[in-house]
Write a protein that holds these residues in place. Sequence first.
Motif, mmCIF file in Angstrom:
data_model
loop_
_atom_site.group_PDB
_atom_site.id
_atom_site.type_symbol
_atom_site.label_atom_id
_atom_site.label_comp_id
_atom_site.label_asym_id
_atom_site.label_seq_id
_atom_site.Cartn_x
_atom_site.Cartn_y
_atom_site.Cartn_z
ATOM 1 N N ILE A 87 0.865 -1.176 0.000
ATOM 2 C CA ILE A 87 0.000 0.000 0.000
ATOM 3 C C ILE A 87 0.908 1.235 0.000
ATOM 4 O O ILE A 87 1.639 1.476 0.962
ATOM 5 N N LYS A 88 0.880 2.005 -1.082
ATOM 6 C CA LYS A 88 1.753 3.186 -1.212
ATOM 7 C C LYS A 88 1.016 4.433 -0.728
ATOM 8 O O LYS A 88 -0.094 4.726 -1.169
ATOM 9 N N LEU A 89 1.663 5.128 0.186
ATOM 10 C CA LEU A 89 1.132 6.388 0.735
ATOM 11 C C LEU A 89 2.096 7.518 0.383
ATOM 12 O O LEU A 89 3.308 7.395 0.603
ATOM 13 N N ARG A 90 1.565 8.634 -0.104
ATOM 14 C CA ARG A 90 2.381 9.823 -0.405
ATOM 15 C C ARG A 90 1.880 10.958 0.469
ATOM 16 O O ARG A 90 0.769 11.439 0.295
ATOM 17 N N PHE A 91 2.733 11.326 1.416
ATOM 18 C CA PHE A 91 2.353 12.309 2.446
ATOM 19 C C PHE A 91 1.086 11.861 3.174
ATOM 20 O O PHE A 91 0.214 12.668 3.510
ATOM 21 N N GLY A 92 0.973 10.522 3.407
ATOM 22 C CA GLY A 92 -0.151 9.957 4.132
ATOM 23 C C GLY A 92 -1.386 9.697 3.300
ATOM 24 O O GLY A 92 -2.375 9.156 3.814
ATOM 25 N N GLU A 93 -1.376 10.048 2.025
ATOM 26 C CA GLU A 93 -2.528 9.843 1.156
ATOM 27 C C GLU A 93 -2.318 8.580 0.321
ATOM 28 O O GLU A 93 -1.215 8.328 -0.183
ATOM 29 N N TYR A 94 -3.397 7.790 0.198
ATOM 30 C CA TYR A 94 -3.313 6.558 -0.581
ATOM 31 C C TYR A 94 -3.076 6.871 -2.054
ATOM 32 O O TYR A 94 -3.762 7.718 -2.649
ATOM 33 N N VAL A 95 -2.077 6.181 -2.627
ATOM 34 C CA VAL A 95 -1.725 6.374 -4.033
ATOM 35 C C VAL A 95 -2.105 5.166 -4.866
ATOM 36 O O VAL A 95 -2.691 5.285 -5.942
ATOM 37 N N GLY A 96 -1.788 3.956 -4.386
ATOM 38 C CA GLY A 96 -2.096 2.759 -5.150
ATOM 39 C C GLY A 96 -1.526 1.528 -4.468
ATOM 40 O O GLY A 96 -0.948 1.587 -3.375
ATOM 41 N N VAL A 97 -1.714 0.388 -5.131
ATOM 42 C CA VAL A 97 -1.237 -0.895 -4.636
ATOM 43 C C VAL A 97 -0.027 -1.305 -5.460
ATOM 44 O O VAL A 97 -0.062 -1.254 -6.696
ATOM 45 N N VAL A 98 1.022 -1.722 -4.780
ATOM 46 C CA VAL A 98 2.260 -2.127 -5.433
ATOM 47 C C VAL A 98 2.266 -3.638 -5.547
ATOM 48 O O VAL A 98 2.067 -4.350 -4.558
ATOM 49 N N GLU A 99 2.505 -4.133 -6.758
ATOM 50 C CA GLU A 99 2.570 -5.563 -7.007
ATOM 51 C C GLU A 99 3.927 -6.129 -6.577
ATOM 52 O O GLU A 99 4.882 -5.370 -6.366
ATOM 53 N N PRO A 100 4.047 -7.463 -6.429
ATOM 54 C CA PRO A 100 5.326 -8.057 -6.010
ATOM 55 C C PRO A 100 6.442 -7.742 -7.008
ATOM 56 O O PRO A 100 6.235 -7.656 -8.210
ATOM 57 N N GLY A 101 7.648 -7.561 -6.446
ATOM 58 C CA GLY A 101 8.821 -7.284 -7.269
ATOM 59 C C GLY A 101 9.607 -6.108 -6.733
ATOM 60 O O GLY A 101 9.344 -5.566 -5.650
ATOM 61 N N LEU A 102 10.617 -5.671 -7.510
ATOM 62 C CA LEU A 102 11.479 -4.543 -7.155
ATOM 63 C C LEU A 102 10.808 -3.244 -7.577
ATOM 64 O O LEU A 102 10.372 -3.104 -8.732
ATOM 65 N N SER A 103 10.734 -2.251 -6.675
ATOM 66 C CA SER A 103 10.029 -0.996 -6.947
ATOM 67 C C SER A 103 10.828 0.178 -6.397
ATOM 68 O O SER A 103 11.839 0.032 -5.698
ATOM 69 N N TRP A 104 10.293 1.368 -6.704
ATOM 70 C CA TRP A 104 10.971 2.626 -6.329
ATOM 71 C C TRP A 104 9.990 3.505 -5.568
ATOM 72 O O TRP A 104 8.814 3.582 -5.887
ATOM 73 N N LYS A 105 10.501 4.181 -4.552
ATOM 74 C CA LYS A 105 9.717 5.156 -3.791
ATOM 75 C C LYS A 105 10.636 6.292 -3.363
ATOM 76 O O LYS A 105 11.867 6.146 -3.279
ATOM 77 N N TRP A 106 10.012 7.418 -3.088
ATOM 78 C CA TRP A 106 10.764 8.561 -2.584
ATOM 79 C C TRP A 106 10.734 8.515 -1.058
ATOM 80 O O TRP A 106 9.696 8.675 -0.448
ATOM 81 N N THR A 107 11.923 8.273 -0.504
ATOM 82 C CA THR A 107 12.012 8.164 0.946
ATOM 83 C C THR A 107 11.655 9.507 1.584
ATOM 84 O O THR A 107 11.994 10.573 1.063
ATOM 85 N N PHE A 108 10.973 9.427 2.729
ATOM 86 C CA PHE A 108 10.468 10.565 3.504
ATOM 87 C C PHE A 108 9.295 11.268 2.822
ATOM 88 O O PHE A 108 8.706 12.163 3.403
ATOM 89 N N ILE A 109 8.979 10.852 1.602
ATOM 90 C CA ILE A 109 7.819 11.417 0.901
ATOM 91 C C ILE A 109 6.738 10.353 0.738
ATOM 92 O O ILE A 109 5.560 10.611 0.984
#
Length: 383
Positions: A87-109
């Motif tokens: 479950i991806k949250l951006r500044f606490g807001e739901y963005v989407g569901v991440v499927e299994p595998g290697l992914s990228w996110k902005w740390t602290f964001i």
Amino acid sequence: MAWNEPGNNDKDPWKNKGGKNQGPPDLDDLFKELGQKFGGVFGGGKSSSNNSGNNFSGVVFALAFIIATVAYLFSCVYTINEAERGIKLRFGEYVGVVEPGLSWKWTFIEHIIPIDVQSTRNLPASGFMLTQDENVVHVEMQVQYRIDNARDYVFNVTNPDDSLSQALDSALRYVVGHAKMDDILTSGREMVRQSVWEELEKIISTYNLGLIIVDVNFKDARPPNEVKDAFDDAIAAQEDEVRYLREAEAYARGIEPRARGRVKRLEQEANAYKAQVLLDAEGEVAKFNKLLPEYQAAKEVTRQRMYIATMEKVYSNTSKVMVDVDGGNNMMYLPLDKIMQQQNNNQRPTSQVNSTSSSNNRPASNTTISSSGRTDRFSDGRN
């Protein structure tokens, strides 16, 4: 001529930057230039001096910045396992569901919450409950479930597992409250299990917990310890009743085929007797129909012949013969059984005849009945 002789400064390999013979640069100059560049970027251009301490601090700051940048980039890379959904949250807001595998996110964001959607979880429920017939039973049940929708599981309810536990307890008490104690303890356990399953799904469907019920297990149901012995006796009596019913059914299944076979045999024998009687009757009718014209043609002859045939049939079954002499008053009786017995004795060996001669040499006595009712004895002429 050596490069360091007087008058050859233009050929110095360390200072001749534009010449053909270039040498390694001075490390101090290199660090100084880097410090000046980073110092100019971060506002340190005014204090440009030849102080080596300031240059060293600028280099350290630059290296720390590079290391922090690399560490930040590494922290932005993450992995979701095969059995999970993120479950991806951006500044606490739901963005989407991440499927299994290697992914990228902005740390602290952005923040990732991994949710296991394949593992099956167990949730027990038990307690003393009141039945429909106002008895108290202790029921234990276990629910197996897994997460079906990761977003609903995270956001719709504060604690989905606790909500499911309360829904299970409510469904279990509702079903037990509408069932009788005997059904819960003995034959109605499967029905109670199915009813609890249906009632639980009906309750959680309105909350959208993101859960799916895999199975409901009815583990145990027993009366309170104070009355356990009495209920054990009652259950044993019910089991004996069932056993006796099964034995009676088995006995009936064994007797019934034999009885049906006997009935069939008697029915067939009755049909055969009926057919025989009918055929005999038809034969008698046919015989009478054949005799009727003969009787009508010669009544006296036919009557005499029928009488003789009848008497012949009657006397063929007896060993005594009565002879009536025409013109006489006496009727002679012939004991054929004695005559036949004597003939059999004469055919035996001589030893047996001698042993029984005393009994066989006696003359047989016969009886003659006269018309006046007098009884005389006479000999049949045998010696």
